[in-house]
Design an enzyme around this catalytic site. Structure first.
Site, PDB file in Angstrom:
ATOM      1  N   LYS A  94      69.460  49.989  46.823  1.00  0.00           N
ATOM      2  CA  LYS A  94      70.825  50.504  47.067  1.00  0.00           C
ATOM      3  C   LYS A  94      71.847  49.587  46.397  1.00  0.00           C
ATOM      4  O   LYS A  94      72.820  50.057  45.778  1.00  0.00           O
ATOM      5  CB  LYS A  94      71.088  50.612  48.568  1.00  0.00           C
ATOM      6  CG  LYS A  94      70.310  51.729  49.228  1.00  0.00           C
ATOM      7  CD  LYS A  94      70.820  53.105  48.784  1.00  0.00           C
ATOM      8  CE  LYS A  94      69.783  54.164  48.816  1.00  0.00           C
ATOM      9  NZ  LYS A  94      70.160  55.441  48.247  1.00  0.00           N
ATOM     10  N   TYR A 139      64.045  48.297  49.878  1.00  0.00           N
ATOM     11  CA  TYR A 139      64.912  49.479  49.971  1.00  0.00           C
ATOM     12  C   TYR A 139      66.375  49.071  49.791  1.00  0.00           C
ATOM     13  O   TYR A 139      67.100  49.669  48.981  1.00  0.00           O
ATOM     14  CB  TYR A 139      64.710  50.189  51.318  1.00  0.00           C
ATOM     15  CG  TYR A 139      65.794  51.210  51.605  1.00  0.00           C
ATOM     16  CD1 TYR A 139      65.873  52.394  50.882  1.00  0.00           C
ATOM     17  CD2 TYR A 139      66.774  50.966  52.591  1.00  0.00           C
ATOM     18  CE1 TYR A 139      66.890  53.324  51.130  1.00  0.00           C
ATOM     19  CE2 TYR A 139      67.783  51.888  52.839  1.00  0.00           C
ATOM     20  CZ  TYR A 139      67.843  53.061  52.106  1.00  0.00           C
ATOM     21  OH  TYR A 139      68.851  53.965  52.344  1.00  0.00           O
ATOM     22  N   SER A 169      74.482  52.535  51.534  1.00  0.00           N
ATOM     23  CA  SER A 169      74.133  52.281  52.932  1.00  0.00           C
ATOM     24  C   SER A 169      74.741  50.976  53.408  1.00  0.00           C
ATOM     25  O   SER A 169      74.956  50.051  52.616  1.00  0.00           O
ATOM     26  CB  SER A 169      72.606  52.200  53.000  1.00  0.00           C
ATOM     27  OG  SER A 169      72.205  51.608  54.193  1.00  0.00           O
TER      28      SER A 169
HETATM   29  N1  LIG Z   1      69.365  58.640  56.808  1.00  0.00           N
HETATM   30  C1  LIG Z   1      69.861  57.438  56.851  1.00  0.00           C
HETATM   31  O1  LIG Z   1      69.798  56.766  57.897  1.00  0.00           O
HETATM   32  C2  LIG Z   1      70.546  56.838  55.645  1.00  0.00           C
HETATM   33  C3  LIG Z   1      71.397  55.733  55.810  1.00  0.00           C
HETATM   34  C4  LIG Z   1      72.024  55.196  54.691  1.00  0.00           C
HETATM   35  C5  LIG Z   1      71.784  55.729  53.426  1.00  0.00           C
HETATM   36  N2  LIG Z   1      70.946  56.788  53.287  1.00  0.00           N
HETATM   37  C6  LIG Z   1      70.701  57.327  51.944  1.00  0.00           C
HETATM   38  O2  LIG Z   1      71.127  58.681  51.933  1.00  0.00           O
HETATM   39  C7  LIG Z   1      70.317  59.438  51.015  1.00  0.00           C
HETATM   40  C8  LIG Z   1      69.781  60.667  51.726  1.00  0.00           C
HETATM   41  O3  LIG Z   1      69.071  60.242  52.882  1.00  0.00           O
HETATM   42  P1  LIG Z   1      68.379  61.266  53.885  1.00  0.00           P
HETATM   43  O4  LIG Z   1      68.375  60.633  55.220  1.00  0.00           O
HETATM   44  O5  LIG Z   1      68.932  62.608  53.683  1.00  0.00           O
HETATM   45  O6  LIG Z   1      66.888  61.199  53.312  1.00  0.00           O
HETATM   46  P2  LIG Z   1      65.847  62.394  53.118  1.00  0.00           P
HETATM   47  O7  LIG Z   1      64.530  61.765  52.852  1.00  0.00           O
HETATM   48  O8  LIG Z   1      65.946  63.355  54.251  1.00  0.00           O
HETATM   49  O9  LIG Z   1      66.409  63.098  51.797  1.00  0.00           O
HETATM   50  C9  LIG Z   1      66.135  62.618  50.513  1.00  0.00           C
HETATM   51  C10 LIG Z   1      65.675  63.795  49.680  1.00  0.00           C
HETATM   52  O10 LIG Z   1      65.406  63.338  48.351  1.00  0.00           O
HETATM   53  C11 LIG Z   1      64.214  63.948  47.899  1.00  0.00           C
HETATM   54  N3  LIG Z   1      63.675  63.043  46.856  1.00  0.00           N
HETATM   55  C12 LIG Z   1      63.219  61.783  47.011  1.00  0.00           C
HETATM   56  N4  LIG Z   1      62.845  61.280  45.834  1.00  0.00           N
HETATM   57  C13 LIG Z   1      63.060  62.246  44.905  1.00  0.00           C
HETATM   58  C14 LIG Z   1      62.864  62.325  43.498  1.00  0.00           C
HETATM   59  N5  LIG Z   1      62.317  61.321  42.802  1.00  0.00           N
HETATM   60  N6  LIG Z   1      63.222  63.461  42.862  1.00  0.00           N
HETATM   61  C15 LIG Z   1      63.763  64.518  43.556  1.00  0.00           C
HETATM   62  N7  LIG Z   1      63.958  64.489  44.888  1.00  0.00           N
HETATM   63  C16 LIG Z   1      63.616  63.368  45.548  1.00  0.00           C
HETATM   64  C17 LIG Z   1      63.345  64.119  49.135  1.00  0.00           C
HETATM   65  O11 LIG Z   1      62.392  65.163  49.013  1.00  0.00           O
HETATM   66  C18 LIG Z   1      64.387  64.441  50.210  1.00  0.00           C
HETATM   67  O12 LIG Z   1      64.604  65.835  50.337  1.00  0.00           O
HETATM   68  C19 LIG Z   1      69.257  58.482  50.509  1.00  0.00           C
HETATM   69  O13 LIG Z   1      69.672  57.984  49.257  1.00  0.00           O
HETATM   70  C20 LIG Z   1      69.234  57.373  51.541  1.00  0.00           C
HETATM   71  O14 LIG Z   1      68.829  56.156  50.987  1.00  0.00           O
HETATM   72  C21 LIG Z   1      70.322  57.364  54.370  1.00  0.00           C
END
Ligand SMILES: NC(=O)c1ccc[n+]([C@@H]2O[C@H](COP(=O)([O-])OP(=O)(O)OC[C@H]3O[C@@H](n4cnc5c(N)ncnc54)[C@H](O)[C@@H]3O)[C@@H](O)[C@H]2O)c1
Length: 335
Positions: A154, A150, A126
């Protein structure tokens, strides 16, 4: 030969959109998710978009046996690791949960990957790893830091992967630093958060959607005295469809070149909060009332990506602008 790709967190917002993009590009994706932040019917929704099955298994990264089982049952060529907890505010209140889920989860996964000799790994990072940026647009070489638990997870994830790559040169790692993903698949079927999710949204788009749907009387804008053209914060919003395509290009590059990379995925443009609100009002035909309040602790004035490396290395360039981001989000919110 079709490459089989494990998507941890593949039922989540970015994972599900990436699943669709991977299948369209000829990959064979497979979801591993504990559904803690995803709707149970996401695999069915994906299948109704692609017309193909969306294989999945329910499992938790804190349960190493469950990870082992899925690797024993499948022959994966690569892993894209999305699964993580992602709420900044929640992480400040419950840092240990974030360290455990995001860091221990990653360690468990990497141990199994080593055991099963999977050689290609993509990590969801991120723009949060840039902390308060020293210069704009932000290049990948910028100083890294963190401002909350958080962000710490990362940065630690990236650094663990850098050390592991030294010890295991055969492991090719792609680190993708997302800026601000918004928008939805054109079908409107892939949701950004599970229905009934009680946590109040932190990001601008879900908060705008709440106001547009009448779930909140007004939108709060935190600060209009930043050193930006209209005084509100500038962010690099990227359409989820572009972001998903970035994963396909990253994976193709890793598999073909055998060389790792760390790249920003953004548009390279900074859009202000007020620009975003105006655009959303236009596409939704809703009068979005907002109130300006003092700056929120921890927020920065501007954050947008230098996207030149993503283009040079992966041929990645965002295709969609603010209009498509707002229109697709509003479309999905009405489904
Ligand atoms: N959405 C954003 O704004 C954003 C920005 C930068 C980085 N990210 C990163 O991108 C990735 C995906 O983000 P997203 O927005 O799709 O989030 P999200 O919460 O929609 O998806 C994450 C998924 O991981 C699953 N999960 C969480 N912990 C788990 C575990 N211990 N075992 C199995 N499954 C697990 C959740 O059920 C969910 O379906 C994450 O790593 C997040 O940190 C997101």
């Amino acid at each position: 030969m079709t490459h089989k790709i494990l998507l941890t967190g593949g039922a989540g917002y970015i994972g599900a959109h990436t699943f669709v993009a991977l299948q369209a590009a000829g990959f064979s994706p497979f979801i591993f998710d504990n559904f803690s932040n995803a709707d149970k019917d996401t695999p069915e929704r994906i299948a109704s978009i692609t017309g193909q099955t969306a294989p999945w298994v329910k499992g938790d990264l804190l349960d190493k046996t469950a990870i082992e089982r899925v690797f024993a049952d499948n022959d994966f060529d690569a892993v894209i690791h999305f699964a993580a907890k992602k709420s900044v505010a929640d992480s400040v209140h419950r840092p240990l949960d974030y360290f455990e889920n995001n860091c221990v989860g990653l360690i468990n996964l990497l141990e199994v990957i080593e055991k099963y000799s999977v050689k290609t790994f993509v990590f969801s990072s991120s723009a949060t790893v840039y902390g308060t940026p020293q210069r704009l647009p932000i290049p990948e070489t910028a100083t890294l830091s963190f401002a909350n638990p958080y962000g710490f997870t990362k940065l630690v994830g990236e650094q663990m992967l850098a050390q592991i790559s030294l010890a295991q040169p055969e492991l090719t790692v792609g680190i993708l630093r997302y800026f601000n993903p918004v928008g939805a698949h054109a079908s409107g079927l892939l949701l950004q958060a599970p229905r009934g999710n009680a946590a109040p949204p932190e990001n601008l788009m879900p908060r705008m959607l709440e106001v547009a749907r009448g779930q909140n009387p007004y939108l709060t804008v935190y600060g209009d005295d930043y050193d930006t053209p209209d005084g509100t914060g500038l962010r690099d919003y990227i359409h989820i469809t572009d972001l998903a395509r970035g994963h396909v290009l990253s994976l193709q590059n890793l598999l073909q070149s055998g060389e790792g990379h760390t790249v920003n995925l953004g548009t390279g443009n900074g859009y202000s909060v007020l620009e975003m609100i105006e655009c959303f009002k236009k596409v939704s035909q809703k009068d979005l009332t907002y109130r300006i309040v003092p700056r929120r602790a921890g927020d920065i004035a501007s954050c947008y990506a230098d996207v030149s490396l993503a283009f040079a290395l992966l041929g990645f360039k965002a295709e969609f602008g603010l209009l498509e981001m707002c229109a697709s989000s509003w479309n999905a919110a009405q489904m």
